[in-house]
Design a protein around this motif. Sequence first.
Motif, PDB file in Angstrom:
ATOM      1  N   LEU A 195       1.455  13.828   4.061  1.00 29.58           N
ATOM      2  CA  LEU A 195       2.741  13.868   3.374  1.00 29.58           C
ATOM      3  C   LEU A 195       3.192  12.438   3.098  1.00 29.58           C
ATOM      4  O   LEU A 195       3.157  11.592   3.987  1.00 29.58           O
ATOM      5  N   ALA A 196       3.600  12.185   1.868  1.00 25.37           N
ATOM      6  CA  ALA A 196       4.131  10.871   1.499  1.00 25.37           C
ATOM      7  C   ALA A 196       5.513  11.060   0.883  1.00 25.37           C
ATOM      8  O   ALA A 196       5.844  12.130   0.360  1.00 25.37           O
ATOM      9  N   LEU A 197       6.336  10.026   0.943  1.00 31.82           N
ATOM     10  CA  LEU A 197       7.690  10.063   0.401  1.00 31.82           C
ATOM     11  C   LEU A 197       7.645   9.810  -1.103  1.00 31.82           C
ATOM     12  O   LEU A 197       7.038   8.846  -1.565  1.00 31.82           O
ATOM     13  N   HIS A 198       8.325  10.676  -1.861  1.00 34.07           N
ATOM     14  CA  HIS A 198       8.287  10.599  -3.330  1.00 34.07           C
ATOM     15  C   HIS A 198       9.711  10.535  -3.864  1.00 34.07           C
ATOM     16  O   HIS A 198      10.257  11.513  -4.367  1.00 34.07           O
ATOM     17  N   ALA A 202       3.085   7.274   5.750  1.00 28.67           N
ATOM     18  CA  ALA A 202       2.523   5.943   5.519  1.00 28.67           C
ATOM     19  C   ALA A 202       2.802   5.432   4.119  1.00 28.67           C
ATOM     20  O   ALA A 202       2.748   4.234   3.876  1.00 28.67           O
ATOM     21  N   GLY A 203       3.093   6.359   3.175  1.00 32.19           N
ATOM     22  CA  GLY A 203       3.183   5.932   1.795  1.00 32.19           C
ATOM     23  C   GLY A 203       4.443   6.363   1.079  1.00 32.19           C
ATOM     24  O   GLY A 203       5.107   7.337   1.448  1.00 32.19           O
ATOM     25  N   PHE A 204       4.782   5.604   0.047  1.00 37.99           N
ATOM     26  CA  PHE A 204       5.882   5.910  -0.856  1.00 37.99           C
ATOM     27  C   PHE A 204       5.366   5.793  -2.272  1.00 37.99           C
ATOM     28  O   PHE A 204       4.706   4.805  -2.630  1.00 37.99           O
ATOM     29  N   VAL A 205       5.658   6.799  -3.099  1.00 38.24           N
ATOM     30  CA  VAL A 205       5.332   6.755  -4.519  1.00 38.24           C
ATOM     31  C   VAL A 205       6.624   6.983  -5.287  1.00 38.24           C
ATOM     32  O   VAL A 205       7.303   8.000  -5.099  1.00 38.24           O
ATOM     33  N   LEU A 226      10.660  -2.305  -0.205  1.00 37.38           N
ATOM     34  CA  LEU A 226       9.455  -1.775   0.430  1.00 37.38           C
ATOM     35  C   LEU A 226       8.859  -2.770   1.426  1.00 37.38           C
ATOM     36  O   LEU A 226       8.241  -2.362   2.418  1.00 37.38           O
ATOM     37  N   CYS A 227       9.041  -4.044   1.149  1.00 36.35           N
ATOM     38  CA  CYS A 227       8.499  -5.064   2.054  1.00 36.35           C
ATOM     39  C   CYS A 227       9.240  -5.112   3.389  1.00 36.35           C
ATOM     40  O   CYS A 227       8.769  -5.757   4.332  1.00 36.35           O
ATOM     41  N   GLN A 228      10.368  -4.441   3.491  1.00 39.34           N
ATOM     42  CA  GLN A 228      11.170  -4.467   4.718  1.00 39.34           C
ATOM     43  C   GLN A 228      10.953  -3.233   5.596  1.00 39.34           C
ATOM     44  O   GLN A 228      11.567  -3.120   6.648  1.00 39.34           O
ATOM     45  N   LEU A 229      10.101  -2.331   5.167  1.00 42.57           N
ATOM     46  CA  LEU A 229       9.972  -1.041   5.836  1.00 42.57           C
ATOM     47  C   LEU A 229       8.571  -0.849   6.426  1.00 42.57           C
ATOM     48  O   LEU A 229       7.602  -1.467   5.962  1.00 42.57           O
ATOM     49  N   PRO A 230       8.433   0.013   7.422  1.00 47.23           N
ATOM     50  CA  PRO A 230       7.129   0.232   8.062  1.00 47.23           C
ATOM     51  C   PRO A 230       6.247   1.204   7.290  1.00 47.23           C
ATOM     52  O   PRO A 230       5.724   2.180   7.846  1.00 47.23           O
ATOM     53  N   LEU A 231       6.097   0.955   5.996  1.00 51.08           N
ATOM     54  CA  LEU A 231       5.217   1.754   5.161  1.00 51.08           C
ATOM     55  C   LEU A 231       3.929   0.981   4.904  1.00 51.08           C
ATOM     56  O   LEU A 231       3.922  -0.250   4.882  1.00 51.08           O
ATOM     57  N   ARG A 232       2.839   1.699   4.680  1.00 55.61           N
ATOM     58  CA  ARG A 232       1.543   1.047   4.523  1.00 55.61           C
ATOM     59  C   ARG A 232       1.091   0.940   3.079  1.00 55.61           C
ATOM     60  O   ARG A 232       0.233   0.124   2.763  1.00 55.61           O
ATOM     61  N   LEU A 281     -10.534  12.519   0.080  1.00 54.30           N
ATOM     62  CA  LEU A 281      -9.786  11.788   1.103  1.00 54.30           C
ATOM     63  C   LEU A 281      -8.308  11.793   0.758  1.00 54.30           C
ATOM     64  O   LEU A 281      -7.934  11.840  -0.421  1.00 54.30           O
ATOM     65  N   THR A 282      -7.464  11.702   1.776  1.00 52.37           N
ATOM     66  CA  THR A 282      -6.054  11.427   1.515  1.00 52.37           C
ATOM     67  C   THR A 282      -5.906   9.948   1.148  1.00 52.37           C
ATOM     68  O   THR A 282      -6.812   9.135   1.374  1.00 52.37           O
ATOM     69  N   LYS A 283      -4.764   9.608   0.601  1.00 49.40           N
ATOM     70  CA  LYS A 283      -4.525   8.204   0.268  1.00 49.40           C
ATOM     71  C   LYS A 283      -4.592   7.323   1.511  1.00 49.40           C
ATOM     72  O   LYS A 283      -5.184   6.230   1.480  1.00 49.40           O
ATOM     73  N   SER A 284      -3.998   7.777   2.602  1.00 43.33           N
ATOM     74  CA  SER A 284      -4.005   6.972   3.828  1.00 43.33           C
ATOM     75  C   SER A 284      -5.420   6.748   4.333  1.00 43.33           C
ATOM     76  O   SER A 284      -5.777   5.636   4.743  1.00 43.33           O
ATOM     77  N   ALA A 285      -6.226   7.805   4.320  1.00 42.72           N
ATOM     78  CA  ALA A 285      -7.597   7.686   4.819  1.00 42.72           C
ATOM     79  C   ALA A 285      -8.396   6.731   3.940  1.00 42.72           C
ATOM     80  O   ALA A 285      -9.191   5.917   4.438  1.00 42.72           O
ATOM     81  N   TRP A 286      -8.191   6.818   2.630  1.00 42.57           N
ATOM     82  CA  TRP A 286      -8.929   5.932   1.720  1.00 42.57           C
ATOM     83  C   TRP A 286      -8.518   4.481   1.957  1.00 42.57           C
ATOM     84  O   TRP A 286      -9.364   3.590   2.044  1.00 42.57           O
ATOM     85  N   LEU A 287      -7.221   4.242   2.054  1.00 43.84           N
ATOM     86  CA  LEU A 287      -6.748   2.870   2.253  1.00 43.84           C
ATOM     87  C   LEU A 287      -7.241   2.310   3.594  1.00 43.84           C
ATOM     88  O   LEU A 287      -7.583   1.135   3.685  1.00 43.84           O
TER      89      LEU A 287
END
Length: 254
Positions: A75-78, A134-137, A151-157, A242-248
């Motif tokens: 699940l990613a934040l959209h 882990a992600g935001f789109v 985004l640079c201030q948050l714990p997102l990957r 793969l999920t985006k997180s797994a690929w990254l």
Amino acid sequence: MLEPSGAGRSLMLVLHDIAPETWPDYQPFVQAVDEMGSVPMTWLVVPDFHHRNPLARSPTFCRLLERRLSRGDELALHGFYHADDGPTPRSLGEYFMRRVFTHEGEFYALDQAQALHRLEQGLALFARQGWPVAGFVAPAWLMSPGTRQALCQLPLRYTSTPQHLYRLPDFTAFDAPGLVWSARSAWRRGLSRVVCNWQCQRWHSAETLRLGLHPVDMRHRFSRDYWLRTLDELLLQGREPLTKSAWLERQVLA
């Protein structure tokens, strides 16, 4: 710009605009994908889609998302609302992007403080549900400079645009070309098929491909069947889903 690690060809199946309202559109497609075997998906979740779908009021749907996590999906934040409710556009270019190109570019015109507030709201909802994120789109992939700063201030990957994944917080770019349709009318669906077929040939040797699906794609058999057929063909070519997180993660470790 970094090239993918070359650890094997892959694909990422990404479902946009996930909300209680859009689940009936996706349900037959997801069932068909599940029948193909183990194909992990990245679900781009909108906390309150168009101001009328608050996840907090949809416990049944939240439990469904928890089951998807247990299957290995991500699940990613959209965005938060997936709707551009900002002030009236102030220039012709801004009017085109926010009223002609899309009405859903929620993060296109936000300053840093506004973007940070909405991002933190979304992450807080994920935290209350106990969902890893882990992600935001950004909706329509449109991000203001203020959004990038937030985004640079948050714990997102990671975040992404149509052709790249970006590792956060440094915004290191990785090539990850994406296929996407515009399915709102018959002529758009016909053109989308032509363009995506050309892109599949162009990117045949690409290390990874992203399939970016939207609810409107699922409302037409023509486009829904295209995505199922394309997914099946890419799997038969030996691409690993793969999920985006797994690929990254593989890129970071390579």
